[in-house]
Design a protein around this motif. Structure first.
Motif, PDB file in Angstrom:
ATOM      1  N   THR A  31     -26.672 -35.250  14.552  1.00  0.00           N
ATOM      2  CA  THR A  31     -25.590 -36.007  13.937  1.00  0.00           C
ATOM      3  C   THR A  31     -25.827 -37.475  14.251  1.00  0.00           C
ATOM      4  OG1 THR A  31     -24.013 -34.195  14.267  1.00  0.00           O
ATOM      5  CG2 THR A  31     -23.103 -36.382  13.826  1.00  0.00           C
ATOM      6  N   PRO A  32     -26.093 -38.316  13.244  1.00  0.00           N
ATOM      7  CA  PRO A  32     -26.386 -39.737  13.503  1.00  0.00           C
ATOM      8  C   PRO A  32     -25.215 -40.440  14.186  1.00  0.00           C
ATOM      9  CG  PRO A  32     -26.976 -39.121  11.261  1.00  0.00           C
ATOM     10  CD  PRO A  32     -26.179 -37.981  11.823  1.00  0.00           C
ATOM     11  N   PRO A  33     -25.473 -41.607  14.785  1.00  0.00           N
ATOM     12  CA  PRO A  33     -24.392 -42.364  15.436  1.00  0.00           C
ATOM     13  C   PRO A  33     -23.214 -42.564  14.510  1.00  0.00           C
ATOM     14  CG  PRO A  33     -26.510 -43.347  15.924  1.00  0.00           C
ATOM     15  CD  PRO A  33     -26.767 -42.293  14.898  1.00  0.00           C
ATOM     16  N   ARG A  34     -22.025 -42.271  15.022  1.00  0.00           N
ATOM     17  CA  ARG A  34     -20.809 -42.388  14.215  1.00  0.00           C
ATOM     18  C   ARG A  34     -20.159 -43.752  14.349  1.00  0.00           C
ATOM     19  NH1 ARG A  34     -17.071 -37.912  16.366  1.00  0.00           N
ATOM     20  NH2 ARG A  34     -17.676 -38.995  18.275  1.00  0.00           N
ATOM     21  N   THR A  35     -20.546 -44.494  15.396  1.00  0.00           N
ATOM     22  CA  THR A  35     -19.940 -45.802  15.643  1.00  0.00           C
ATOM     23  C   THR A  35     -21.036 -46.798  16.011  1.00  0.00           C
ATOM     24  OG1 THR A  35     -19.650 -45.460  18.026  1.00  0.00           O
ATOM     25  CG2 THR A  35     -17.891 -44.646  16.575  1.00  0.00           C
ATOM     26  N   VAL A  36     -20.672 -48.059  16.007  1.00  0.00           N
ATOM     27  CA  VAL A  36     -21.600 -49.106  16.433  1.00  0.00           C
ATOM     28  C   VAL A  36     -21.992 -48.892  17.890  1.00  0.00           C
ATOM     29  CG1 VAL A  36     -21.889 -51.584  16.832  1.00  0.00           C
ATOM     30  CG2 VAL A  36     -20.725 -50.784  14.768  1.00  0.00           C
ATOM     31  N   ALA A  37     -21.022 -48.551  18.731  1.00  0.00           N
ATOM     32  CA  ALA A  37     -21.296 -48.344  20.155  1.00  0.00           C
ATOM     33  C   ALA A  37     -22.314 -47.219  20.350  1.00  0.00           C
ATOM     34  CB  ALA A  37     -20.005 -48.027  20.907  1.00  0.00           C
ATOM     35  N   GLU A  38     -22.199 -46.150  19.586  1.00  0.00           N
ATOM     36  CA  GLU A  38     -23.145 -45.053  19.699  1.00  0.00           C
ATOM     37  C   GLU A  38     -24.541 -45.488  19.259  1.00  0.00           C
ATOM     38  OE1 GLU A  38     -21.767 -41.586  17.703  1.00  0.00           O
ATOM     39  OE2 GLU A  38     -20.072 -41.269  19.059  1.00  0.00           O
ATOM     40  N   ALA A  39     -24.618 -46.318  18.219  1.00  0.00           N
ATOM     41  CA  ALA A  39     -25.918 -46.819  17.767  1.00  0.00           C
ATOM     42  C   ALA A  39     -26.556 -47.694  18.845  1.00  0.00           C
ATOM     43  CB  ALA A  39     -25.757 -47.613  16.474  1.00  0.00           C
ATOM     44  N   LEU A  40     -25.749 -48.516  19.501  1.00  0.00           N
ATOM     45  CA  LEU A  40     -26.272 -49.368  20.565  1.00  0.00           C
ATOM     46  C   LEU A  40     -26.742 -48.530  21.752  1.00  0.00           C
ATOM     47  CD1 LEU A  40     -23.579 -52.197  20.440  1.00  0.00           C
ATOM     48  CD2 LEU A  40     -25.955 -52.382  19.706  1.00  0.00           C
ATOM     49  N   ALA A  41     -26.019 -47.466  22.057  1.00  0.00           N
ATOM     50  CA  ALA A  41     -26.433 -46.581  23.154  1.00  0.00           C
ATOM     51  C   ALA A  41     -27.768 -45.918  22.825  1.00  0.00           C
ATOM     52  CB  ALA A  41     -25.360 -45.525  23.407  1.00  0.00           C
ATOM     53  N   LEU A  42     -27.930 -45.457  21.601  1.00  0.00           N
ATOM     54  CA  LEU A  42     -29.196 -44.840  21.202  1.00  0.00           C
ATOM     55  C   LEU A  42     -30.334 -45.839  21.295  1.00  0.00           C
ATOM     56  CD1 LEU A  42     -30.745 -42.439  20.061  1.00  0.00           C
ATOM     57  CD2 LEU A  42     -30.074 -43.181  17.755  1.00  0.00           C
TER      58      LEU A  42
END
Length: 367
Positions: A257-268
């Motif tokens: 499941t791709p990042p759902r939020t900006v914060a999740e994208a930054l964590a990845l």
């Protein structure tokens, strides 16, 4: 008389498996401290000069090579141990570390032979010969350790690779199964490292009631977009930890499941960067070789989640009408869902949001 002494420093048992970032931190700390040492008083108040040094940090500690001008072999070994024990004792970050042993690896005769060899090829016998002697000691002490270190990480990352269940290994775009497994294992290990670092940063910010723009020594929050670093406080660190945990858990699930939020994208993004750091530090994959491997992974994993432009601007450093410029950029970011207060909002409106991530105007008083 000049001696080259090799000393081994050991961390406390609970920290005996240093990850690449920890090793870089230990190396930087030792280098900064040793650069200030010019000499030490030996037996009978003899002055012993520190001529040069080299540092190699490995998962189980650090090897320090010191070139000393000492009256004898034993005083040289004692002086090296004294310097390092004082260094450890004066640093709060090295609590629990100890000097395992200190011994001369190059004797006076061997050292003089090195100087003579330097003269024979027309080099400066003083500085260049000394440097060659130190390098010789460093290579002999660290060559075997480096080889064992690399093999240790190769085995460990291969074992961890199976944890990346959300993707097939072809996501890394390489025809080499071994390279793909190393990359997969490095990503899983990176989750552990980044998670520990967020915990550390949260504690540092909470204790000092600070934000990232005025904190020193943060491990991971400093890698986030600088345009909002004045907003990275202890609450943010805790909220960001929840986001990174969500991404980490989905890496181990049967489907992605791709990042759902900006914060999740930054964590990845942090996981990917840490994986590359580890592989390069372990001498398993250079940064250049790793770039296309992780670029292929990022192309599939992010699935278009916007966040890259956040790294292209620093609101706090704008010089041309900063208030107006910041307001204009902020509005552009808001239209794309990139402003700080939108980082934890799911792009999919049908997706729930963790209650802790709903920050109110009163939350700053909870710290």
């Amino acid at each position: 008389m000049d001696y080259v002494v090799t000393a081994e420093l050991e961390p406390p048992v609970e920290a005996s498996d240093l990850d690449p970032l920890q090793r870089e931190g230990v190396a930087a700390l030792l280098d900064r401290q040793l650069a200030l040492v010019e000499g030490v008083s030996g037996p009978a108040e003899a002055d012993i000069d520190v001529l040069d040094y080299r540092i190699t940090v490995h998962p189980n500690g650090a090897s320090v090579v010191l070139a000393l001008d000492a009256p004898g072999l034993l005083p040289a070994e004692e002086a090296a141990a004294m310097v390092l024990n004082e260094l450890i004792g004066e640093s709060e970050l090295l609590v629990g570390w100890s000097v395992a042993h200190s011994e001369v690896r190059i004797t006076e005769d061997e050292f003089n032979q090195s100087l003579a060899a330097a003269e024979a090829v027309g080099r400066d016998a003083g500085d260049t010969g000394l440097e060659a002697a130190v390098e010789e000691a460093l290579e002999s002490a660290g060559e075997e350790e480096s080889s064992l270190d690399t093999e240790h990480w190769r085995i460990k990352l291969d074992e961890l690779a199976g944890g990346l269940r959300a993707f097939d290994l072809d996501v890394f775009g390489t025809s080499s199964p071994q390279t793909a497994r190393l990359a997969a294992g490095a990503l899983i290990h990176a989750v552990r490292v980044v998670t520990d670092e967020i915990f550390y940063d949260e504690l540092a910010l909470a204790v000092n009631n600070a934000s990232a723009d005025d904190a020193v020594g943060l491990l991971v929050l400093e890698e986030l977009p600088p345009c909002y670093e004045h907003r990275y406080d202890a609450w943010f660190a805790r909220a960001f930890l929840l986001s990174s945990a969500a991404v980490a858990a989905r890496l181990t699930e049967p489907s992605w499941t791709p990042p759902r939020t900006v914060a999740e994208a930054l964590a990845l993004r942090l996981f990917i960067n840490e994986a590359q750091v580890l592989l390069e530090a372990a001498e398993l994959m250079s940064w250049e070789d790793g770039e296309p491997v992780f670029a292929a992974f990022a192309g599939k994993a992010f699935a278009g989640t916007d966040h890259e432009d956040l790294y292209l601007v620093d609101f706090m450093a704008l010089e041309d009408s900063p208030d107006a410029m910041s307001a204009r950029l902020e509005e552009q970011f808001r239209e794309r869902g990139l402003t700080f207060d939108q980082w934890f909002e799911p792009r999919d409106t049908g997706t729930g949001m963790h209650p802790y991530l709903h920050r109110t105007s009163d939350d700053s008083t909870d710290l």
